[in-house]
Design an enzyme around this catalytic site. Structure first.
Site, PDB file in Angstrom:
ATOM      1  N   ARG A  59     -41.277  10.957 -14.090  1.00  0.00           N
ATOM      2  CA  ARG A  59     -40.870  10.906 -15.510  1.00  0.00           C
ATOM      3  C   ARG A  59     -41.550  12.025 -16.304  1.00  0.00           C
ATOM      4  O   ARG A  59     -40.951  12.609 -17.197  1.00  0.00           O
ATOM      5  CB  ARG A  59     -41.176   9.531 -16.103  1.00  0.00           C
ATOM      6  CG  ARG A  59     -40.191   8.523 -15.538  1.00  0.00           C
ATOM      7  CD  ARG A  59     -40.402   7.099 -15.978  1.00  0.00           C
ATOM      8  NE  ARG A  59     -39.774   6.235 -14.980  1.00  0.00           N
ATOM      9  CZ  ARG A  59     -39.945   4.941 -14.878  1.00  0.00           C
ATOM     10  NH1 ARG A  59     -40.738   4.327 -15.728  1.00  0.00           N
ATOM     11  NH2 ARG A  59     -39.339   4.240 -13.939  1.00  0.00           N
TER      12      ARG A  59
ATOM     13  N   GLU B 183     -40.270 -10.678  -9.018  1.00  0.00           N
ATOM     14  CA  GLU B 183     -39.257  -9.708  -9.468  1.00  0.00           C
ATOM     15  C   GLU B 183     -38.313  -9.290  -8.338  1.00  0.00           C
ATOM     16  O   GLU B 183     -38.560  -8.301  -7.650  1.00  0.00           O
ATOM     17  CB  GLU B 183     -39.943  -8.464 -10.058  1.00  0.00           C
ATOM     18  CG  GLU B 183     -38.947  -7.443 -10.602  1.00  0.00           C
ATOM     19  CD  GLU B 183     -39.601  -6.188 -11.198  1.00  0.00           C
ATOM     20  OE1 GLU B 183     -40.841  -6.076 -11.178  1.00  0.00           O
ATOM     21  OE2 GLU B 183     -38.848  -5.330 -11.661  1.00  0.00           O
TER      22      GLU B 183
ATOM     23  N   LYS C  50     -38.725 -12.389 -13.054  1.00  0.00           N
ATOM     24  CA  LYS C  50     -38.311 -11.108 -13.664  1.00  0.00           C
ATOM     25  C   LYS C  50     -37.061 -10.598 -12.948  1.00  0.00           C
ATOM     26  O   LYS C  50     -37.150  -9.833 -11.985  1.00  0.00           O
ATOM     27  CB  LYS C  50     -39.469 -10.100 -13.562  1.00  0.00           C
ATOM     28  CG  LYS C  50     -39.125  -8.722 -14.129  1.00  0.00           C
ATOM     29  CD  LYS C  50     -40.360  -7.889 -14.400  1.00  0.00           C
ATOM     30  CE  LYS C  50     -39.988  -6.477 -14.775  1.00  0.00           C
ATOM     31  NZ  LYS C  50     -41.099  -5.685 -15.284  1.00  0.00           N
TER      32      LYS C  50
ATOM     33  N   SER D 160     -35.401  -3.746 -17.217  1.00  0.00           N
ATOM     34  CA  SER D 160     -34.273  -3.046 -17.866  1.00  0.00           C
ATOM     35  C   SER D 160     -33.417  -2.298 -16.851  1.00  0.00           C
ATOM     36  O   SER D 160     -32.213  -2.130 -17.082  1.00  0.00           O
ATOM     37  CB  SER D 160     -34.765  -2.129 -18.982  1.00  0.00           C
ATOM     38  OG  SER D 160     -35.680  -1.161 -18.531  1.00  0.00           O
ATOM     39  N   GLY D 161     -33.993  -1.809 -15.782  1.00  0.00           N
ATOM     40  CA  GLY D 161     -33.226  -1.329 -14.631  1.00  0.00           C
ATOM     41  C   GLY D 161     -32.436  -0.054 -14.790  1.00  0.00           C
ATOM     42  O   GLY D 161     -31.644   0.281 -13.913  1.00  0.00           O
ATOM     43  N   GLY D 162     -32.597   0.664 -15.914  1.00  0.00           N
ATOM     44  CA  GLY D 162     -31.830   1.899 -16.086  1.00  0.00           C
ATOM     45  C   GLY D 162     -30.795   1.796 -17.200  1.00  0.00           C
ATOM     46  O   GLY D 162     -30.030   2.728 -17.435  1.00  0.00           O
TER      47      GLY D 162
ATOM     48  N   ARG E 290     -38.797   1.309 -18.710  1.00  0.00           N
ATOM     49  CA  ARG E 290     -38.081   2.446 -19.306  1.00  0.00           C
ATOM     50  C   ARG E 290     -37.516   2.118 -20.686  1.00  0.00           C
ATOM     51  O   ARG E 290     -37.611   2.924 -21.607  1.00  0.00           O
ATOM     52  CB  ARG E 290     -36.948   2.902 -18.376  1.00  0.00           C
ATOM     53  CG  ARG E 290     -37.437   3.710 -17.205  1.00  0.00           C
ATOM     54  CD  ARG E 290     -36.408   3.789 -16.110  1.00  0.00           C
ATOM     55  NE  ARG E 290     -36.266   2.528 -15.390  1.00  0.00           N
ATOM     56  CZ  ARG E 290     -35.417   2.331 -14.378  1.00  0.00           C
ATOM     57  NH1 ARG E 290     -34.630   3.313 -13.991  1.00  0.00           N
ATOM     58  NH2 ARG E 290     -35.364   1.180 -13.768  1.00  0.00           N
TER      59      ARG E 290
HETATM   60  P1  13P Z   1     -37.581  -1.041 -15.879  1.00  0.00           P
HETATM   61  O1  13P Z   1     -37.560  -1.888 -17.113  1.00  0.00           O
HETATM   62  O2  13P Z   1     -37.674   0.417 -16.156  1.00  0.00           O
HETATM   63  O3  13P Z   1     -36.468  -1.402 -14.935  1.00  0.00           O
HETATM   64  O4  13P Z   1     -38.913  -1.374 -15.108  1.00  0.00           O
HETATM   65  C1  13P Z   1     -39.299  -2.681 -14.962  1.00  0.00           C
HETATM   66  C2  13P Z   1     -40.268  -2.795 -13.886  1.00  0.00           C
HETATM   67  O5  13P Z   1     -41.272  -3.431 -14.018  1.00  0.00           O
HETATM   68  C3  13P Z   1     -39.968  -2.107 -12.634  1.00  0.00           C
HETATM   69  O6  13P Z   1     -40.695  -2.666 -11.623  1.00  0.00           O
END
Ligand code: 13P
Length: 340
Positions: A33, A177, A219, A261-263, A294
């Site tokens: 990043r 998660e 999560k 959030s995943g992108g 993110r």
């Molecule tokens: P994002 O919200 O960017 O998907 O990241 C969450 C996270 O904890 C990734 O492991």
């Protein structure tokens, strides 16, 4: 196992309409990043950035906990104050990512499994001594041609359950998660079908390992079409698909669900969380909140650019996203908030 202590922590992690700030990117992810913005990929730059995040004034108004990584939990502010002390003094609960990242899943091309179970009990003991009160482990499920396989779903579910029971035995709340990835052109129905299968496997394994569900935070991903899918459902359709699925898949004694959030863009992540909390207000057995990385950090990182003169402005960006997501958790987010 001190189940009362664990359940109290889990409840506190999702109390008062707050959510979690995930700042547990591995060194490789953080560097990636930084590289995209021309920021030096050094330990000093990562430390400066993480100091910026945790010293954001009044962050605890909206944030209940932060997820650190192994590098960050050991770091100090420039003045020598340990990050953990800064966080706890601010009234925020510190947690730690403990999976060691994804590796190729044996003889299943294109699939991944998280590693890090070897020596985990000892590492958890050390993190507890350092001040962590919860942990996080992410299992990645990739959608593609012929994947994921049942073997991969099962192996990730077993690893999550093994990790979760070790955490509870160490006095930590496990964030569980399982992430079904957004990359690809799959439909929302395919995401729903696979996420259902994945959560079924995960809760089955958590039960087999005698994990106390009232002492975990789930999560998950939201139920979304792939990023390259030509049909992108509305905010309301995503909210309904996600919550209806969760109501069928997640036991009511789990205290909280905190989405990754995943992108997704940060505006969509807030709008979708808001729609869930608006449309299902008063009908949910668990708290529905955020644990974004993110979608909460990106504007702050883009503003900072590695320049110390931008720190205050970057902190204002983080504060604003935390405020938007706090509003979304209450069903009070509105796109007009983005203009302020
Ligand atoms: P994002 O919200 O960017 O998907 O990241 C969450 C996270 O904890 C990734 O492991």
């Amino acid at each position: 196992m001190d189940i009362l202590k664990i359940t109290d922590t889990a409840k506190a992690m999702v109390a008062d309409n707050k959510g979690l700030l995930a700042m547990d990117e591995s060194t490789a992810s953080c560097n990636k990043r930084f590289a995209a913005l021309g920021i030096p990929q050094t330990e000093k730059a990562r430390r400066d950035y993480r100091e910026l995040l945790i010293t954001t004034p009044r962050l605890s108004q909206f944030i209940s906990g932060v997820i650190l990584c192994d590098e960050t939990i050991r770091q100090t502010k420039k003045d020598g104050t340990p990050f953990i002390k800064v966080i706890t003094d601010a009234g925020i609960i510190p947690g730690i990512k403990v999976d060691a990242g994804e590796v190729d899943f044996k003889s299943h091309p294109g699939e991944k499994i998280a590693e890090g179970l070897d020596g985990l009990a000892e590492r958890l003991e050390e993190y507890v001594k350092l001040g962590a009160r919860f942990a996080k482990w992410r299992g990645e499920i990739i959608i593609g041609k012929g994947i994921p396989s049942k073997d991969c779903i099962e192996a990730n579910a077993k690893a999550l359950a093994n990790y979760a029971i070790l955490c509870q035995e160490a006095g930590l709340v496990p964030i569980v998660e399982p992430e079904v990835m957004m990359e690809g052109d799959h439909t929302i129905d395919r995401c729903l079908e696979l996420t259902t299968e994945v959560l079924h496997a995960v809760f089955n394994q958590l039960n087999l390992h005698h994990v106390a569900l009232e002492g975990i935070i789930l999560k998950p991903n939201m139920i979304l079409p792939g990023l390259d899918c030509t049909i992108q459902e509305s905010i309301e359709e995503v909210a309904d698909a996600t919550v209806n699925f969760l109501l069928q898949s997640v036991p009511a004694n789990v205290p909280g669900i905190a989405f990754l959030s995943g992108g997704q863009s940060y505006q969509l992540a807030s709008a979708r969380l808001n729609a869930m909390n608006t449309r299902f207000k008063g009908k949910l057995p668990w708290a529905l909140t955020f644990s974004f990385s993110r979608a909460i950090q990106q504007p702050a990182l883009e503003t900072w650019q590695g320049n110390r003169y931008n720190v205050e402005e970057a902190q204002a960006e983080l504060f604003h996203r935390a405020k938007c997501n706090y509003a979304a958790r209450r069903g009070e987010y509105d796109a007009t908030m983005e203009r302020s």
